[in-house]
Design a protein around this motif. Structure first.
Motif, PDB file in Angstrom:
ATOM      1  N   UNK A   1      12.278  42.634  11.259  1.00 48.38           N
ATOM      2  CA  UNK A   1      10.609  41.517  10.802  1.00 48.38           C
ATOM      3  C   UNK A   1       9.966  42.331   9.596  1.00 48.38           C
ATOM      4  N   UNK A   2      10.904  43.520   9.491  1.00 47.00           N
ATOM      5  CA  UNK A   2      10.758  44.038   8.213  1.00 47.00           C
ATOM      6  C   UNK A   2      11.414  44.023   7.190  1.00 47.00           C
ATOM      7  N   UNK A   3      11.183  43.087   6.151  1.00 42.28           N
ATOM      8  CA  UNK A   3      11.664  42.498   4.965  1.00 42.28           C
ATOM      9  C   UNK A   3      12.227  43.487   4.153  1.00 42.28           C
ATOM     10  N   UNK A   4      11.592  43.771   3.853  1.00 48.84           N
ATOM     11  CA  UNK A   4      11.433  45.150   2.724  1.00 48.84           C
ATOM     12  C   UNK A   4      12.038  46.700   2.864  1.00 48.84           C
ATOM     13  N   UNK A   5      12.244  46.240   4.336  1.00 47.33           N
ATOM     14  CA  UNK A   5      13.248  47.763   4.987  1.00 47.33           C
ATOM     15  C   UNK A   5      14.010  47.523   4.335  1.00 47.33           C
ATOM     16  N   UNK A   6      14.707  45.898   5.420  1.00 44.06           N
ATOM     17  CA  UNK A   6      16.400  45.756   5.236  1.00 44.06           C
ATOM     18  C   UNK A   6      16.584  45.860   3.306  1.00 44.06           C
ATOM     19  N   UNK A   7      15.213  45.331   2.137  1.00 43.04           N
ATOM     20  CA  UNK A   7      15.881  45.013   0.728  1.00 43.04           C
ATOM     21  C   UNK A   7      16.338  46.830   1.159  1.00 43.04           C
ATOM     22  N   UNK A   8      15.461  47.624   1.028  1.00 42.34           N
ATOM     23  CA  UNK A   8      16.196  48.883   0.797  1.00 42.34           C
ATOM     24  C   UNK A   8      17.689  49.349   1.178  1.00 42.34           C
ATOM     25  N   UNK A   9      18.012  48.276   2.541  1.00 41.19           N
ATOM     26  CA  UNK A   9      18.754  49.051   2.994  1.00 41.19           C
ATOM     27  C   UNK A   9      20.248  48.117   2.403  1.00 41.19           C
ATOM     28  N   UNK A  10      19.243  47.061   1.696  1.00 41.69           N
ATOM     29  CA  UNK A  10      20.617  46.673   1.366  1.00 41.69           C
ATOM     30  C   UNK A  10      21.155  46.739   0.292  1.00 41.69           C
ATOM     31  N   UNK A  11      19.690  47.273  -0.556  1.00 39.90           N
ATOM     32  CA  UNK A  11      19.873  48.556  -1.251  1.00 39.90           C
ATOM     33  C   UNK A  11      21.097  49.226  -1.550  1.00 39.90           C
ATOM     34  N   UNK A  12      20.335  50.392  -0.841  1.00 38.55           N
ATOM     35  CA  UNK A  12      21.710  51.035  -0.782  1.00 38.55           C
ATOM     36  C   UNK A  12      22.735  51.233  -0.714  1.00 38.55           C
ATOM     37  N   UNK A  13      23.266  50.416   0.907  1.00 35.34           N
ATOM     38  CA  UNK A  13      24.412  49.511   1.080  1.00 35.34           C
ATOM     39  C   UNK A  13      25.223  49.166  -0.763  1.00 35.34           C
ATOM     40  N   UNK A  14      24.543  48.082  -1.502  1.00 35.23           N
ATOM     41  CA  UNK A  14      25.500  47.516  -2.653  1.00 35.23           C
ATOM     42  C   UNK A  14      25.322  48.091  -2.819  1.00 35.23           C
ATOM     43  N   UNK A  15      25.269  49.798  -3.667  1.00 38.55           N
ATOM     44  CA  UNK A  15      25.458  50.624  -4.410  1.00 38.55           C
ATOM     45  C   UNK A  15      26.685  51.368  -3.960  1.00 38.55           C
ATOM     46  N   UNK A  16      26.988  51.437  -3.106  1.00 35.62           N
ATOM     47  CA  UNK A  16      27.891  52.166  -1.954  1.00 35.62           C
ATOM     48  C   UNK A  16      29.215  50.923  -2.017  1.00 35.62           C
ATOM     49  N   UNK A  17      28.818  49.720  -1.905  1.00 29.76           N
ATOM     50  CA  UNK A  17      30.274  48.462  -2.010  1.00 29.76           C
ATOM     51  C   UNK A  17      30.464  48.651  -3.764  1.00 29.76           C
ATOM     52  N   UNK A  18      29.379  48.438  -4.259  1.00 29.70           N
ATOM     53  CA  UNK A  18      30.108  48.295  -6.179  1.00 29.70           C
ATOM     54  C   UNK A  18      30.628  50.028  -6.732  1.00 29.70           C
ATOM     55  N   UNK A  19      30.191  50.933  -5.983  1.00 33.96           N
ATOM     56  CA  UNK A  19      30.643  52.113  -6.584  1.00 33.96           C
ATOM     57  C   UNK A  19      32.675  52.047  -6.008  1.00 33.96           C
ATOM     58  N   UNK A  20      32.689  51.613  -4.907  1.00 29.54           N
ATOM     59  CA  UNK A  20      33.597  51.463  -4.220  1.00 29.54           C
ATOM     60  C   UNK A  20      34.740  50.722  -5.162  1.00 29.54           C
ATOM     61  N   UNK A  21      33.634  49.555  -5.493  1.00 33.52           N
ATOM     62  CA  UNK A  21      35.033  48.181  -6.384  1.00 33.52           C
ATOM     63  C   UNK A  21      35.324  48.834  -7.623  1.00 33.52           C
ATOM     64  N   UNK A  22      34.045  49.590  -8.142  1.00 32.80           N
ATOM     65  CA  UNK A  22      34.583  50.443  -9.641  1.00 32.80           C
ATOM     66  C   UNK A  22      34.674  50.938  -9.624  1.00 32.80           C
ATOM     67  N   UNK A  23      34.943  52.409  -8.852  1.00 31.57           N
ATOM     68  CA  UNK A  23      34.570  53.726  -9.500  1.00 31.57           C
ATOM     69  C   UNK A  23      35.152  54.469  -8.544  1.00 31.57           C
TER      70      UNK A  23
END
Length: 1923
Positions: A352-374
């Motif tokens: 019910x808190x879509x922007x909270x999900x955006x925050x969680x996704x933002x943080x976790x997508x950053x971790x994924x990018x770091x894992x994939x890139x460097x």
């Protein structure tokens, strides 16, 4: 308990384990209460939650019990051992009872079961295991389906577990071990699946062979280049090098998502990709996804995330390196899509808190990018080496902290009793993530951040102040829901300012001597009108002040820029409040003209007053807003822009918020609703000016100048007051009417525009069967054009006419062939629903073999009576030319078709029946003769048409024999031969002129014998087996109908519901709708139905349960639907079903009854029509012109089912299904078994529920919650997915939205239809679903596509009673004409309940399909529409498709529903959504929004308030003596002017305005004559009484909710029989909402009639006073008028006894409100207990009106002798206090002396009575007291005492402290008793008159009478007992 694993049993010995001793006392077995259930199937379902692990073992025992009871016994014993190890002390809930039951059963089975395969248990189970493997697993993958294999492997796994406990490892056979290893190896792949058996072994279903599924699978299984991460060892991790099979597994290994979540989202993602892929594909063979597919899906899913990043000026964590190839980019896109879906799938309440999900996704997508890139950690700089935490780490570390905040905030809500401003709801917590402060939470989450810390959190032991963990209450975010009516002004300030300024300007103009509008152009008048700008400034200052005051509690969370904006707005408003009045004063002293300024071209601008420049500057923001209003695209772009200059510019215009930006419509839409409102406002203002304001101005001026000194006025005449009291009394109701009557004008305009819109939409063009019959020939073409995919066909321009005609004929036949398959299925479903009979069905179906005859075969109901008419025409034809006869036949195309078809069909039937070639030659010759005579136009010369009726009679007999059932084939054959020979004889000898020549040509001699001898020579050899063929029999039946059915087809079908469905479906084919795509390319969709504990299927006991009149539900329905009951009996007795057993008959009867109620079974049946329609559509597309019963039938069926699975999912969210499964309560178990049976009946139905299990965590037992999805298996449900939740989800918010939210993760597709469990669906409407879904693809307005599709509803509960009819008509107009006008042109349609269709992806990424915050979102449905609109969505409405809906049918249930809706609107008024929409909409759209939502309820409240203000104003004038003086003045007639103004309000008050949309819609769809008749009937049935009563309901509950809150959802009544409510029930329900108010108005009207001297000759006056008396009567007696058997004498007597008992019973703890008046009253006071100080003060202020009333009456008593001293009023209070003292003395005396000292108590009462008589006598003698004074004083003190009650209740804490609460209670009891007696007296009198009860019954049930319902058999007599 001894173990057996190490022992070596002797051959033939018993098993080496023993059952435990039963010496200890145990609880009784838990199965004892379920004697009627199959215990073998139940024990596995009653397992306590803490022992859930043994449920599969018990299920296996039940499965193998029939084959080998001994093995089943061993399985149960193993389950018992395991249960004992899990809970040795039986501490868990229900464990002791369950173990006791299981032990009892084991003891019994130990003796009863025997060996079958060996002589001991180890060998028995081992041999059985081997046998089971060889019979069921070996080679089964080539023959069995995946779901069968999953079940078999599950059984094999459990059997091996049991085997290893019975058999020592050393005794295991090698073959057994080998089998077990094979099972273990494949077991993980064989799990129960939902739609896609991704890992299944076995025969692959057709869905897995679809190329789009294979391509999607290939895409997500591309894990190349993904780093393999090292796994942490944890409880659920077995291997360091975990293998990742796809992207979802890889992400799960990184973040620790649950397996159930991963499996669920895997299927979800595959289906989304597959459906999007195939939609734009032309070819069928492909193996890879297109590049655009993943990109399009990512754009849709991550659109809100990208918008959030732009809003916060963040860089998106979506990295797509340019050096990656196409496959790698697609892999990255799928990783981001999958990550979001996995987060969403496990987020529980955080969804019910879509922007909270955006925050969680933002943080976790950053971790994924770091894992994939460097491989470098963003924070620590360390290389990433960790992976694979346990599969609950995401839930534990990310979701649970947010859930705990939600849970603690929900506790602060105190069950809805706490003020909204004291706790943070979902919106507050979500809006925290609208600012960059959310990044203070850190990552991993810092649980010590302020966001997570609550006041009740104990600080850590080592916490210091510097750590910031202070535990302060967190502030609200951006908005505070303050409970005050001022929220209405704050939200819609522009509207109120407009109406106030317009009123001010009109009064100024009307005050001029001429009163003409042209006076505005006079300079002094114009100067006065300019004062509206000063008023505007003050109103603007009020708004700025409210913005600050009402948002103070949220300032701590606001941005500094927002706070600065509020302060600057306030300062600027304050400055203008000073500047404008000062500058205006200078204008008055030194006037300069505006006209002069313009006439000189502005050259003397320096000489103009500063006031004009001030106005110009002041209006700059408004002018800019007006300019941007006409450029909506520019305004929307500016609002969405993140550019700094534009942001600064827009900062002043609107608050910086994430939602509500860019909601403006396109220019054309804007112009449409602007014109609508300009026209409306012109009419409203003109009416207000000429009929409300102008008539009163002249009289008001005279009154102000009059010197009224012969009165006792509160405001005596002086130079200052000028009779201001009279002016207020006259103008106050007019002002209220002015602000209210816009609602009336809206009702008029919306009805008019809605009707025109509906007419242009082709609604009602086919509304009768006669209209259908006249247009049926065009229906197949319309069907093919709209409901079938279009096929492109080109034809050469020079094609010949003959070829075109041939093509048209071929196309027509193709259209009819396609149409017939759907139409016949439609008709068959109505037969299965018992709406039509077998005969009706035969008359309505279109024959499938339409190519056998040369003409189009229409349904028999179109051709009925055509053949008899044609025969009569031929028989009586006097002409000599064939052309004349044929022309008269061809004039009726249906008649011509029927004649040709009959001829050709009869020819084929007889020809195929004959076996002898000679006989066939005769038939050929006859037909040749007919054909040649027609061709040569000699038919009338060669045939005797006068003999045709005789031939027709024989043919009827022939066909009747053919279709009859027969026992003896010989007799049957001889009958056919005899009739056939008679037919041939009539043809050759009577009809044909030269018939004997045909016999001669066939070489058949004509002997000179009798006719009987000749018969034996011909037509003796026939093939009666041919008659039994299906196609042949259909032809015979159809021909028989054509010849025999003579009545008009207008009456077929006779069932009104069947007629309605047929005509609506046919009409909808001519309405505008999108074209139909193929099934494969259509949008996939799901249906979601929330269910709690409502009826699923009525039980036999429910059917036989009698009400107080002895009427059962079954009997009621048999009389309500007699035709359908007859059809049901005919269907059950159909020979095809054989002899129906009693149990089967009971089951069918239960379904028949349930399908006529508001049950889940009805809803599920209706929704499953979607699947049937999809399968039929697929078969139509695949089969083409071929028949469906060809050799490819099985392949086509499998493919159709696969596409149906791909496109449609139905999930019922049965919240408490898990608890019902484990419950021992009979009703709960019944609900469980009925839901289970529905799953077994419909294999594609899915049920989601919340499962509660006791689990041991860290050595402590705690309750864990899971979202579970199950489907039907063979006999029980099968679990598909299980996802753990952070806690109980329904504890946080409102029940229904939380129920929907937990199940929404199991839905599929791109669209989601929300369906309540009181809804229904129809097959023919389901066929149009793919057309509706195409609306999502239409680019309607600018760049926006629809996000919610509104659908029309049909209310199916309108036939039960007159109330049900009123309610269904009102609701039907709301869901049709009202929604139509809201969607277009007004553009303010939201979501008003189901069955709307949501853009699923849009809504799941923006907070879901409803809002769930406690209390504030009690009307959860409409908030999803608010949310969708605020977030840029677009909502439409479509009327070519409809869904059934049930409504409440009883008075009390309807009132509860209205109260719930009014409560919900009260809460909406306070909500941030309404505030933001009111502020962000443009002016005209804001008006539409207001008057169609909360404004309607506020207007209802103002309507009631106007009555009070009018009566109290008149009472003031009467009592002060002002009215009599004014009326005596010959120059003043203010009354008539006032009456004219009030007339419009009276119309609304009578509920007549509510009927306008109803009349228009009925007229549009049924004809205006029908609408007028219905309107008259409704008035005769007292519809106005009903609507007036409901007006009071709306006004009371809306006002109460805003004042006090406490809007609680009331359960609606959805039963059948309208039960009779007792008097005490009605009193409890309506006492404070209607009866008190009605009695107050009654007393006011009485007093006014007695003391008033007003002008009474006006008809308007009579209308107004009549409307007020009507309102009083409705409020006091409507509940009794609409109460079944409300005036039955015996029941009335019983009601009185029950009422007295209820009033006299003492309350206390545990005493229910329906048992004691005291308990009820205390419950009523709970509301005021938590009311804020504003509510209490307002209640006290309102109560002071009664003191003014008392003040007026006291001075009119004869005893005061016209004295006006204040001492008189003081003495009246002394008398009142004495009366209260006497009451207290009597109360104390009754309590203390009545039992012990009865004589003393009697003496006390006698003394009081004597004292009263003495006082009255003395006053009469000394002061001249008369009887009328006594009655007048009683009326005065009655209302004054009630004022004291109201003040006392509002001052509850004070009275409790003073010890006066009990005295108040006794006073209230006396008032309630008095009110009860006053209400009961008229009821008792009417009950004495027998005819009253009968008249009432006819009023209540007239609609049912009109449909053949013999009502006299129901309320008056008991059902006759029959066998």
């Amino acid at each position: 308990m001894a173990s057996s694993s190490g022992s070596k049993p002797e051959p033939g010995s018993r098993p080496p384990f023993r059952l435990p001793s039963r010496k200890k006392s145990m609880a009784p077995p838990m199965m004892a209460d379920l004697p009627n259930e199959d215990t073998s199937a139940v024990d596995s379902e009653l397992v306590p939650s803490s022992l859930a692990a043994i449920a599969p073992i018990l299920r296996v025992a039940n499965e193998v019990e029939k084959e080998n009871p001994r093995v089943a016994y061993l399985c149960r014993f193993h389950a018992y051992e395991k249960a004992h190890k899990m809970d040795p002390t039986s501490a868990g809930r229900g464990v002791r009872q369950f173990k006791s039951y299981l032990l009892q059963r084991l003891e019994k089975e130990e003796e009863e079961t025997h060996f079958q395969l060996a002589r001991n248990d180890p060998r028995e189970i081992q041999m059985y295991y081997q046998m089971f493997y060889e019979n069921n697993i070996k080679d089964a993958q080539y023959t069995k389906k995946p779901e069968e294999m999953a079940k078999i492997y599950q059984i094999a796994t459990v059997l091996y577990d049991v085997l290893t406990t019975v058999v020592h490892p050393s005794r295991l056979h090698d073959q057994t071990k080998r089998y077990a290893e094979e099972v273990e190896r494949k077991r993980e792949q064989l799990v129960h699946y939902n739609i896609l058996p991704l890992h299944a072994i076995g025969v692959k279903p057709a869905i897995m062979e679809l190329p789009e599924i294979k391509a999607a699978l290939h895409a997500i299984r591309n894990v190349d280049n993904l780093p393999m991460l090292r796994a942490h060892r944890g409880p659920n991790v077995e291997d360091d090098n975990q293998f990742n099979t796809d992207i979802l597994d890889w992400l799960s290994s990184v973040f620790g998502f649950q397996k159930g979540n991963v499996a669920n989202q895997r299927e979800h993602l595959i289906l989304l990709l597959a459906n999007m892929e195939i939609r734009d594909r032309q070819e069928d063979n492909f193996t890879e996804l297109k590049d655009q597919t993943a990109e399009q899906l990512m754009d849709k899913i991550l659109k809100n995330y990208r918008s959030w990043c732009n809003y916060l000026h963040l860089k998106q964590n979506l990295r797509f390196p340019s050096d990656r190839d196409r496959q790698q980019l697609q892999q990255l896109q799928l990783i981001y899509i999958t990550l979001y879906l996995l987060i969403w799938g496990e987020a529980s309440n955080v969804r019910f808190m879509p922007e909270c999900l955006c925050y969680i996704f933002h943080r976790m997508a950053d971790e994924v990018s770091v894992i994939l890139d460097g491989d470098v950690h963003a924070v620590s700089g360390d290389t990433y080496k960790w992976a694979a935490p346990d599969d609950e780490s995401f839930l534990r570390d990310v979701i649970t902290p947010f859930y705990q905040v939600l849970r603690k905030e929900a506790k602060r809500n105190k069950g809805g009793k706490a003020s909204h401003s004291r706790w943070r709801n979902y919106d507050d917590l979500n809006e925290y993530f609208w600012s960059d402060k959310c990044f203070d939470l850190g990552w991993p989450l810092n649980t010590k951040a302020d966001f997570f810390v609550q006041p009740d959190d104990p600080p850590p032991a080592n916490a210091h102040v510097s750590q910031g963990t202070t535990g302060k209450t967190q502030p609200k975010t951006n908005f505070v829901e303050v409970r005050t009516f001022l929220q209405l002004y704050r939200s819609f300030d522009r509207m109120w300012i407009f109406f106030i300024l317009a009123y001010q300007a009109m009064v100024i103009v009307a005050w001029t001597p001429s009163g003409s509008v042209t006076a505005l152009f006079h300079e002094h008048v114009f100067r006065q009108v300019l004062t509206i700008f000063i008023t505007h400034a003050f109103l603007n200052f009020l708004r700025a002040s409210l913005d600050i005051i009402l948002s103070l509690n949220a300032w701590k969370s606001m941005r500094h820029s927002q706070i600065l904006r509020y302060i600057l707005k306030f300062v600027m408003a304050a400055v203008w409040v000073v500047v404008l009045p000062i500058s205006y004063s200078s204008l008055v002293q030194y006037p300069t003209g505006v006209l002069k300024f313009f006439s000189t071209g502005g050259r003397d601008w320096r000489n103009q007053s500063f006031f004009y420049y001030a106005i110009a500057i002041y209006m700059i923001p408004n002018v800019l807003a007006a300019v941007l209003f006409f450029v909506p695209y520019l305004r929307a772009t500016m609002e969405r822009s993140s550019m700094f200059p534009i942001t600064v510019l827009m900062w002043w215009a609107q608050p910086k918020l994430y939602v509500g930006r860019g909601m403006h419509e396109d220019l054309f839409s804007l112009l449409k609703y602007t014109v609508f409102w300009i026209m409306l406002l012109v009419c409203k203002l003109a009416f207000s000016y000429y009929f409300e304001i102008l008539p009163l101005v002249e009289q008001t001026q005279s009154i102000l100048e009059m010197h009224l000194d012969n009165s006792h006025d509160v405001f005596p005449h002086s130079a200052v007051t000028h009779n201001i009291g009279v002016v207020i009394a006259i103008w106050a109701p007019i002002v209220l009417v002015y602000f209210m009557d816009t609602q009336i004008w809206y009702a008029i305009f919306s009805s008019l525009f809605g009707g025109i819109h509906g007419a242009f939409s082709h609604l009602g063009e086919i509304r009768t069967l006669g209209m259908l019959r006249s247009r049926f020939d065009t229906v197949p073409k319309a069907f093919s054009e709209h409901l079938l995919p279009s096929s492109s066909s080109s034809s050469s321009s020079d094609a010949k006419k003959a070829r075109r005609r041939q093509q048209d004929e071929s196309k027509l036949r193709k259209n009819i062939a396609d149409f017939s398959r759907m139409w016949n299925k439609f008709i068959q479903t109505m037969r299965e629903e018992d709406l039509i009979s077998d005969r009706d069905r035969d008359l309505l179906v279109v024959p499938s073999s339409s190519t056998d005859v040369s003409v189009v075969q229409w349904p028999p109901f179109l051709l009925a009576s055509k053949i008899p008419i044609a025969l009569d025409m031929a028989k009586d034809f006097k002409g000599k030319e064939d052309d004349d006869l044929f022309k008269s036949i061809k004039n009726d195309p249906y008649m011509h078709s029927a004649v040709i078809e009959c001829y050709e069909t009869l020819r084929d039937i007889i020809y195929n029946l004959l076996e002898n070639e000679t006989d066939r030659v005769i038939i050929r010759e006859i037909c040749y003769g007919v054909d040649m005579s027609i061709q040569q136009r000699r038919f009338l010369h060669e045939f005797k048409t006068s003999e045709l009726p005789l031939l027709s009679t024989k043919l009827e007999k022939f066909l009747t024999i053919l279709i009859s059932e027969h026992d003896d084939p010989t007799v049957y054959k001889s009958q056919i031969i005899n009739v056939l020979q008679d037919i041939m004889e009539i043809i050759t000898e009577d009809v044909m002129e030269n018939g004997h020549e045909i016999l001669e040509k066939a070489n058949i001699p004509i002997p000179h014998h009798t006719k009987n001898d000749r018969k034996e020579q011909v037509f003796e050899n026939i093939n009666i087996g041919f008659v039994q063929q299906k196609n042949y029999r259909e032809k015979v039946v159809r021909l028989h109908l054509l010849l025999t059915v003579k009545e008009s087809a207008i009456n077929v079908p006779s069932n009104l519901e069947a007629r309605r469905r047929i005509t609506f479906f046919a009409n909808s084919l001519f309405m505008k709708m999108p074209g139909a795509p193929t099934v494969r390319k259509m949008l996939p969709f799901s249906v979601l139905t929330p269910y709690y504990k409502e009826d699923v299927l009525y039980s036999t006991e429910d059917l036989k349960r009698e009400n107080e009149d002895g009427i059962t539900t079954l009997f009621y329905l048999q009389k309500m639907y007699p035709g359908e009951w007859t059809n049901f009996k005919d269907r059950i007795k159909d020979p095809k079903f054989g002899n129906i057993e009693k149990d089967k008959m009971e089951q069918e009867t239960r379904f028949w009854v349930s399908y006529r109620g508001q049950t889940l079974a009805r809803t599920v049946r209706g929704m499953m029509y979607y699947r049937q329609a999809l399968e039929l559509q697929c078969r139509l597309e695949l089969a083409g012109d071929n028949a469906l019963n060809d050799e490819n039938e099985e392949v086509i069926t499998e493919f159709a089912q696969a596409l149906a699975d791909l496109k449609f999912t139905y999930v019922v969210s049965c919240q408490v299904y898990g608890n019902q499964k484990k419950s021992s309560d009979a009703r709960e178990r019944s609900c469980y078994s009925n839901v289970l049976n529905l799953m077994l009946m419909y294999p594609s139905l899915r049920v989601a529920y919340i499962d509660e299990k006791e689990e041991t965590v860290n050595g402590k037992s705690q309750m864990c919650c899971y979202s579970v999805l199950v489907k039907g298996g063979d006999t029980l449900d099968e679990e598909i997915y299980r996802i753990k939740l952070p806690g109980p989800p329904t504890e946080i918010g409102e029940g229904k939205p939380e129920n929907q939210n937990h199940a929404i993760i199991f839905t599929r597709g791109e669209a989601l239809q929300t369906i309540d469990m009181n809804q229904d669906n129809y097959f023919e409407e389901a066929f149009k679903m793919r057309n509706v879904l195409e609306e999502f693809q239409k680019d309607c307005h600018g760049q926006r596509k629809p996000t919610i599709l509104g659908l029309r509803e049909h209310i199916f509960t309108g036939s039960g009673s007159s109330l049900a009819w009123f309610m269904s008509n009102q609701q039907a107009s709301f869901v049709t004409i009202s929604q139509r006008i809201l969607a277009d042109p007004l553009r303010v349609r939201f979501h008003y309940g189901h069955p709307d269709i949501f853009d699923r992806i849009f809504h799941i990424t923006r907070g879901g399909i409803s809002k769930a915050s406690k209390i504030i979102n009690s009307s959860e449905d409409i908030f999803s529409g608010f949310n969708s609109t605020l977030r840029g969505g677009f909502i439409t409405h479509h009327e070519y498709i409809q869904v059934g809906k049930g409504r409440d049918v009883g008075m009390n249930q309807i009132s509860l529903f209205e109260a719930k809706v009014a409560n919900g609107n009260g809460e909406q008024t306070l909500s941030r959504d309404v505030y933001r929409l009111g502020q962000q909409f443009d002016f005209f759209r804001m008006l539409s929004f207001y008057f169609t939502t909360v404004g309607f309820y506020f207007s209802s409240m103002v309507t009631v308030l106007t009555v009070y203000v009018f009566l109290y104003g008149r009472l003031y004038m009467v009592k002060s003596g002002l009215e009599s003086e004014i009326v005596r003045n010959p120059h003043i007639r203010h009354t008539k002017a006032l009456e004219e103004a009030l007339a419009s309000q009276s119309v609304f008050q009578l509920g007549l305005v509510l009927m306008l949309p109803m009349l228009m819609e009925t007229g549009l769809e049924k004809g205006f004559r029908t609408a007028l008749v219905d309107f008259v009937i409704m008035q005769l049935q007292l519809a106005s009484v009903f609507f007036t009563f409901q007006l009071g309901t709306k006004a009371h509950f809306y006002g109460r909710t805003i004042l006090h809150g406490q809007s609680i959802y009331g359960a609606m009544g959805r039963g059948f029989v309208v039960f009779r409510a007792k008097f005490s029930d009605n009193y409890r329900l309506y006492s404070r909402s209607h009866f008190v108010k009605g009695l107050e108005l009654f007393i006011l009207l009485i007093v006014y009639e007695v003391y008033g001297e007003s002008y009474r000759s006006s008809n308007l006056y009579l209308f107004i006073t009549f409307s007020m008396w009507f309102l009083v009567g409705s409020w006091l007696f409507a509940p009794f008028i609409f109460n079944p058997s409300g005036f039955d004498w015996q029941k009335t007597v019983d009601d009185w006894a029950d009422w007295k008992r209820w009033m006299g019973n003492r309350g206390g703890i545990g005493i229910q409100p329906d048992k004691s008046w005291e308990s009820w009253w205390e419950e009523e006071q709970e509301q005021s207990k938590n009311t804020n100080i504003r509510g209490r003060i307002l209640e006290i202020i309102l109560a002071f009106r009664f003191f003014i009333y008392q003040y007026g009456i006291v001075y009119h008593l004869q005893i005061v002798h016209h004295s006006k001293r204040i001492l008189i009023y003081g003495l009246s209070w002394a008398v009142l206090l004495a009366a209260l003292l006497v009451l207290k003395m009597v109360s104390l005396g009754r309590r203390r002396f009545c039992a012990d000292f009865p004589l003393m108590f009697r003496i006390l009462k006698a003394l009081l009575f004597l004292g009263f008589v003495s006082a009255m006598t003395i006053l009469s003698v000394v002061r001249g007291l008369i009887v009328s004074d006594i009655f007048a004083a009683a009326l005065a003190f009655l209302l004054t005492g009630w004022a004291l009650v109201l003040i006392g209740q509002a001052s509850r804490p004070l009275l409790k402290g003073l010890g006066l609460w009990d005295l108040l209670k006794e006073l209230v009891r006396a008032y309630d008793y008095t009110m009860g007696v006053l209400l009961f007296m008229p009821i008792a009198v009417l009950s004495l008159l027998p005819f009253v009860s009968e008249v009432q019954t006819r009023l209540l049930f007239n609609q049912a009478l009109g449909r053949g319902f013999q009502i006299s058999m129901i309320p008056a007599r008991k059902e006759e007992k029959t066998a």
